[in-house]
Motif scaffolding. Structure first.
Motif, PDB file in Angstrom:
ATOM      1  N   ASP A 110      -1.627  -0.331  -1.196  1.00  0.00           N
ATOM      2  CA  ASP A 110      -2.797  -0.534  -2.044  1.00  0.00           C
ATOM      3  C   ASP A 110      -4.074  -0.558  -1.228  1.00  0.00           C
ATOM      4  OD1 ASP A 110      -1.143  -0.678  -4.227  1.00  0.00           O
ATOM      5  OD2 ASP A 110      -0.964  -2.874  -4.167  1.00  0.00           O
ATOM      6  N   SER A 111      -3.990  -1.088   0.011  1.00  0.00           N
ATOM      7  CA  SER A 111      -5.190  -1.157   0.837  1.00  0.00           C
ATOM      8  C   SER A 111      -5.681   0.236   1.203  1.00  0.00           C
ATOM      9  CB  SER A 111      -4.914  -1.963   2.109  1.00  0.00           C
ATOM     10  OG  SER A 111      -3.895  -1.354   2.859  1.00  0.00           O
ATOM     11  N   GLU A 112      -4.737   1.152   1.503  1.00  0.00           N
ATOM     12  CA  GLU A 112      -5.136   2.522   1.830  1.00  0.00           C
ATOM     13  C   GLU A 112      -5.737   3.205   0.617  1.00  0.00           C
ATOM     14  OE1 GLU A 112      -2.035   4.691   3.595  1.00  0.00           O
ATOM     15  OE2 GLU A 112      -1.821   3.383   5.342  1.00  0.00           O
ATOM     16  N   LYS A 113      -5.180   2.959  -0.578  1.00  0.00           N
ATOM     17  CA  LYS A 113      -5.763   3.525  -1.785  1.00  0.00           C
ATOM     18  C   LYS A 113      -7.180   3.010  -1.988  1.00  0.00           C
ATOM     19  CE  LYS A 113      -1.453   4.133  -4.374  1.00  0.00           C
ATOM     20  NZ  LYS A 113      -0.708   3.726  -5.589  1.00  0.00           N
ATOM     21  N   SER A 114      -7.364   1.718  -1.745  1.00  0.00           N
ATOM     22  CA  SER A 114      -8.681   1.126  -1.907  1.00  0.00           C
ATOM     23  C   SER A 114      -9.676   1.715  -0.928  1.00  0.00           C
ATOM     24  CB  SER A 114      -8.594  -0.399  -1.729  1.00  0.00           C
ATOM     25  OG  SER A 114      -9.864  -0.990  -1.815  1.00  0.00           O
ATOM     26  N   ASN A 115      -9.239   1.925   0.323  1.00  0.00           N
ATOM     27  CA  ASN A 115     -10.122   2.517   1.324  1.00  0.00           C
ATOM     28  C   ASN A 115     -10.496   3.949   0.963  1.00  0.00           C
ATOM     29  OD1 ASN A 115     -10.180   0.224   2.928  1.00  0.00           O
ATOM     30  ND2 ASN A 115      -8.376   0.853   4.111  1.00  0.00           N
ATOM     31  N   ASP A 116      -9.508   4.714   0.448  1.00  0.00           N
ATOM     32  CA  ASP A 116      -9.793   6.088   0.040  1.00  0.00           C
ATOM     33  C   ASP A 116     -10.786   6.120  -1.107  1.00  0.00           C
ATOM     34  OD1 ASP A 116      -8.117   7.031   1.957  1.00  0.00           O
ATOM     35  OD2 ASP A 116      -6.398   7.317   0.621  1.00  0.00           O
ATOM     36  N   ASN A 117     -10.594   5.240  -2.079  1.00  0.00           N
ATOM     37  CA  ASN A 117     -11.509   5.196  -3.211  1.00  0.00           C
ATOM     38  C   ASN A 117     -12.907   4.782  -2.774  1.00  0.00           C
ATOM     39  OD1 ASN A 117      -9.409   5.890  -4.915  1.00  0.00           O
ATOM     40  ND2 ASN A 117      -8.902   3.759  -5.408  1.00  0.00           N
ATOM     41  N   LEU A 118     -12.974   3.808  -1.850  1.00  0.00           N
ATOM     42  CA  LEU A 118     -14.274   3.367  -1.349  1.00  0.00           C
ATOM     43  C   LEU A 118     -14.971   4.486  -0.593  1.00  0.00           C
ATOM     44  CD1 LEU A 118     -16.356   1.123  -0.809  1.00  0.00           C
ATOM     45  CD2 LEU A 118     -14.997   0.458   1.184  1.00  0.00           C
ATOM     46  N   HIS A 119     -14.216   5.194   0.238  1.00  0.00           N
ATOM     47  CA  HIS A 119     -14.802   6.283   1.008  1.00  0.00           C
ATOM     48  C   HIS A 119     -15.250   7.417   0.097  1.00  0.00           C
ATOM     49  CE1 HIS A 119     -14.666   9.951   3.555  1.00  0.00           C
ATOM     50  NE2 HIS A 119     -15.302   9.155   4.402  1.00  0.00           N
ATOM     51  N   GLU A 120     -14.452   7.716  -0.906  1.00  0.00           N
ATOM     52  CA  GLU A 120     -14.813   8.788  -1.831  1.00  0.00           C
ATOM     53  C   GLU A 120     -16.078   8.436  -2.595  1.00  0.00           C
ATOM     54  OE1 GLU A 120     -12.849  11.277  -5.589  1.00  0.00           O
ATOM     55  OE2 GLU A 120     -11.642   9.897  -4.377  1.00  0.00           O
ATOM     56  N   ALA A 121     -16.177   7.192  -3.045  1.00  0.00           N
ATOM     57  CA  ALA A 121     -17.378   6.768  -3.766  1.00  0.00           C
ATOM     58  C   ALA A 121     -18.601   6.783  -2.853  1.00  0.00           C
ATOM     59  CB  ALA A 121     -17.166   5.369  -4.340  1.00  0.00           C
ATOM     60  N   PHE A 122     -18.399   6.389  -1.589  1.00  0.00           N
ATOM     61  CA  PHE A 122     -19.516   6.371  -0.640  1.00  0.00           C
ATOM     62  C   PHE A 122     -20.007   7.789  -0.375  1.00  0.00           C
ATOM     63  CE2 PHE A 122     -21.168   6.613   3.682  1.00  0.00           C
ATOM     64  CZ  PHE A 122     -22.110   5.595   3.687  1.00  0.00           C
ATOM     65  N   VAL A 123     -19.079   8.713  -0.155  1.00  0.00           N
ATOM     66  CA  VAL A 123     -19.456  10.096   0.120  1.00  0.00           C
ATOM     67  C   VAL A 123     -20.155  10.703  -1.094  1.00  0.00           C
ATOM     68  CG1 VAL A 123     -18.567  12.396   0.633  1.00  0.00           C
ATOM     69  CG2 VAL A 123     -17.659  10.409   1.837  1.00  0.00           C
ATOM     70  N   ARG A 124     -19.650  10.412  -2.287  1.00  0.00           N
ATOM     71  CA  ARG A 124     -20.273  10.943  -3.496  1.00  0.00           C
ATOM     72  C   ARG A 124     -21.710  10.452  -3.623  1.00  0.00           C
ATOM     73  NH1 ARG A 124     -17.321   8.595  -6.936  1.00  0.00           N
ATOM     74  NH2 ARG A 124     -15.594  10.074  -6.842  1.00  0.00           N
TER      75      ARG A 124
END
Length: 334
Positions: free
Chosen positions: A44-58
């Protein structure tokens, strides 16, 4: 059309492309070997990091770029008035650069948000130091500080034992593979001396970095012998003397002190006794010049007397301790 760092179809199946700039979606991550394989994970932590990174890049890619005139105007405000808001604007409108350069270090550190954060910090340092009158765009100047900050972060956190904490160490760390490849292609053996010459660095620094990279990290409590229950810590050499050596040294020092006192009683000449006490065995010895003035003789004559006393003391120790006594550590030849 404006380029973005992510494809619009982010939920599609990952491509087999080996491009290092494409992030891994959903619950998969690229293997460290970079062989193009994928490893499934349900963290779940990796999913959260991916989602955070994707939102940041967007969010970062939606911020418009600055023109050269706008950059220069902000640069003047930072340089001349120490305007923190202007520095913040320089960083904010160039986050695309921080994200792009952080991807280059993804194989060294899996959490992209950590790399982006360090890249942003490096760009903030660049904003404080950039001089718009030099004729260089801010992004070109900031790239050097971004790489330096990310490199420093990796040097400190990539391994449990720090690999290189100096500027030359970081240079060796990142240029070592290319230097080895260049030497092999030219038919030369990639020895420490050859690599140091190729990188124009100190061979000792090269040897230190290579030794740390080649060594495997292990716990001091790891067993090395199941029979005797030895650990790695038990096999490490200690710079301090063992208890047995300390006892021997203490006994030897006490014996020498006793011999010094006994030898002093054999000196019948008051001048010899004074030279022995105030120059040869004193903690703060008087110089030969001062002793010569005290007795009205030359410095050379005092030196001759001290040499005679040293030889007499050697003979006294040999008589008391035996002919095989090692005395090279006691007095040097004059």
């Amino acid at each position: 059309m404006k380029k973005t760092l992510f494809n619009k179809n982010s939920k599609a199946k990952p491509s087999n492309s080996s491009s290092p700039h494409l992030p891994v979606k959903r619950d998969s991550s690229r293997l460290a070997s970079g062989a193009g394989e994928w490893l499934r994970t349900s963290s779940d932590s990796e999913k959260s990091n991916d989602n955070l990174h994707e939102a940041f890049v967007r969010k970062a890619t939606s911020i418009p770029r600055l023109t050269e005139e706008q950059e220069r105007a902000l640069g003047y405000r930072v340089r001349d008035h120490n305007d923190k808001n202007a520095a913040h604007q320089l960083v904010l409108h160039n986050l695309r650069l921080a994200i792009k350069l952080s991807y280059q270090y993804h194989r060294y550190w899996t959490n992209l948000m950590d790399l982006v954060q360090e890249a942003s910090l490096g760009m903030h340092i660049a904003a404080q130091r950039w001089d718009p009158d030099k004729g260089t765009r801010f992004g070109t100047y900031a790239a050097y500080w971004i790489r330096a900050q990310v490199g420093k972060f990796l040097m400190t956190n990539n391994r449990l034992i720090h690999t290189a904490n100096t500027r030359s160490g970081r240079k060796i760390y990142f240029n070592l593979p290319a230097a080895r490849k260049k030497l092999l292609q030219s038919g030369r053996e990639p020895t420490i001396q050859e690599i140091a010459q190729e990188l124009n660095e100190d061979p000792q620094e090269v040897e230190l970095v290579m030794a740390r990279l080649q060594a495997n990290e292990t716990s001091l409590s790891s067993p090395v012998d199941s029979i005797q229950s030895l650990t790695v810590e038990d096999t490490l050499a200690c710079r301090h003397p063992s208890p047995e050596n300390r006892v021997v040294q203490t006994q030897l020092q006490d014996l020498i002190k006793t011999l010094i006192v006994e030898f002093e009683t054999t000196l019948k000449d008051p001048r010899d006794r004074t030279i022995w006490q105030k120059h040869l065995v004193a903690k703060n010895p008087i110089s030969l010049v001062e002793l010569g003035k005290q007795y009205g003789i030359s410095k050379q004559r005092i030196g001759q007397i001290t040499t005679k006393l040293r030889k007499s003391f050697r003979c006294y120790i040999v008589d008391r301790m035996g002919p095989h006594t090692q005395l090279s550590w006691l007095f040097t030849e004059s």
